[in-house]
Design an enzyme around this catalytic site. Structure first.
Site, short mmCIF file in Angstrom:
data_model
loop_
_atom_site.label_atom_id
_atom_site.label_comp_id
_atom_site.label_asym_id
_atom_site.label_seq_id
_atom_site.Cartn_x
_atom_site.Cartn_y
_atom_site.Cartn_z
N ARG A 278 -8.27 -38.49 -10.43
CA ARG A 278 -7.76 -39.86 -10.51
C ARG A 278 -7.04 -40.28 -9.23
O ARG A 278 -6.07 -41.04 -9.26
CB ARG A 278 -6.84 -40.04 -11.72
N SER B 141 -8.29 -44.90 -21.48
CA SER B 141 -7.30 -43.81 -21.60
C SER B 141 -6.01 -44.25 -20.93
O SER B 141 -6.00 -44.59 -19.75
CB SER B 141 -7.84 -42.54 -20.94
N GLU C 17 -2.00 -43.63 -16.74
CA GLU C 17 -3.18 -43.81 -15.90
C GLU C 17 -3.43 -45.28 -15.62
O GLU C 17 -3.94 -45.65 -14.57
CB GLU C 17 -4.41 -43.20 -16.59
#
Length: 301
Positions: free
Chosen positions: A174, A224, A294
């Site tokens: 990420r 998510s 996130e």
């Protein structure tokens, strides 16, 4: 008015929106008004807009389809530059796919399948655009963008347009050099392999069924909500902390998948932020692991 006149020199009027509600442009369906919401059609226009923002010290943020984004209830003071819809061209050449940053991953996946190219199946169901996927090295079901990317063309902080190889992108979990250096993804080259169209479509449908079964796709969300902690899973830790279905205002931990925060019955951005904080606090208290969001958060909360 001075800034607006500058914008008219760069964009067609139809691509300039004033006080545009960001709830219309995020998958959370949450967010107050952006001072300016801009939809450029060319790389040149993107470069000119970013240059204008820098010269005038105007905050700006690049968005795709808003699938990993939470905008504050009071909105965003500055310019939102959207690459979605107007900068979404996709072309296939041999085993390569070249696509602009605003192209939906689902559209790229369909293009790859039609060309009998395999390797993109994992990304075809991710509800985002290529630019965001490259920036955060999006991944699912064992695949990551770094496995299929060959290069990406970016706009640097200095206003230079250059092409970076996959190694130069420094893709990790990420993360990438793009976020760290505030680059703007303009387009990317994807290298796939020859495959069988029927097998590719079958696998894509299998992954789609798994998403529908396990994820709360019927509710607005940003996907998510938390990054996966090393050696564990956010959803598992949240469930073990007894937070399945936990609510703050209209924001709720999904009962279907605890790794998702959903917008339920008029959630505000403040509800989501507070829920994320309380979930992180509770999980850390129970497990010693601090969950990191996130989802990107911008604007005034």
């Amino acid at each position: 008015m001075e800034i607006l006149n500058e914008l008219y020199l760069i964009l067609d009027k139809k691509n300039i929106y004033i006080n545009e509600m960001m709830s219309k442009h995020t998958t959370f369906r949450i967010g107050g008004p952006a001072d300016f919401f801009l939809t450029p059609e060319t790389v040149e226009e993107v470069c000119k807009l970013v240059k204008l923002c820098k010269e005038q010290s105007i905050p700006y943020y690049i968005v795709g389809n808003g699938s990993n984004l939470l905008v504050g209830d009071k909105g965003y003071r500055g310019m939102i530059i959207s690459l979605y819809k107007n900068m979404c061209e996709i072309r296939c050449e041999g085993t390569h796919i070249y696509a602009q940053a605003g192209a939906l991953l689902s559209k790229i996946g369909a293009k790859a399948c039609a060309a009998s190219l395999t390797g993109f199946e994992f990304a075809a169901g991710i509800p985002g655009t290529l630019g965001g996927a490259v920036m955060m090295n999006a991944g699912a079901y064992g695949g990551e963008m770094k496995h299929i990317l060959e290069s990406a063309t970016v706009l640097t902080e200095e206003g230079e347009v250059k092409t970076l190889s996959v190694d130069e992108l420094e893709l990790g979990y990420r993360t990438s050099i793009i976020g760290r250096k505030n680059y703007v993804v303009l387009e990317a080259a994807i290298h796939l392999k020859d495959g069988d169209e029927n097998e590719i479509r079958s696998y894509m449908n299998e992954l789609k069924d798994r998403r529908v079964t396990k994820q709360p796709l019927a509710y607005p969300s940003a996907g998510s909500t938390f990054k996966r902690p090393e050696g564990n899973f956010a959803g598992k830790l949240i469930e073990e902390a007894g937070l399945r279905g936990f609510r703050v205002g209209g924001a709720q931990v999904s009962e279907k998948h605890c790794g998702f925060v959903i917008s339920n019955k008029g959630a505000t951005a403040s509800d989501v932020v507070e829920l994320i904080k309380q979930v992180s606090d509770r999980v850390e208290e129970m497990s010693g692991i601090r969950l990191e969001p996130e989802v990107k958060m911008i604007g005034e909360f």
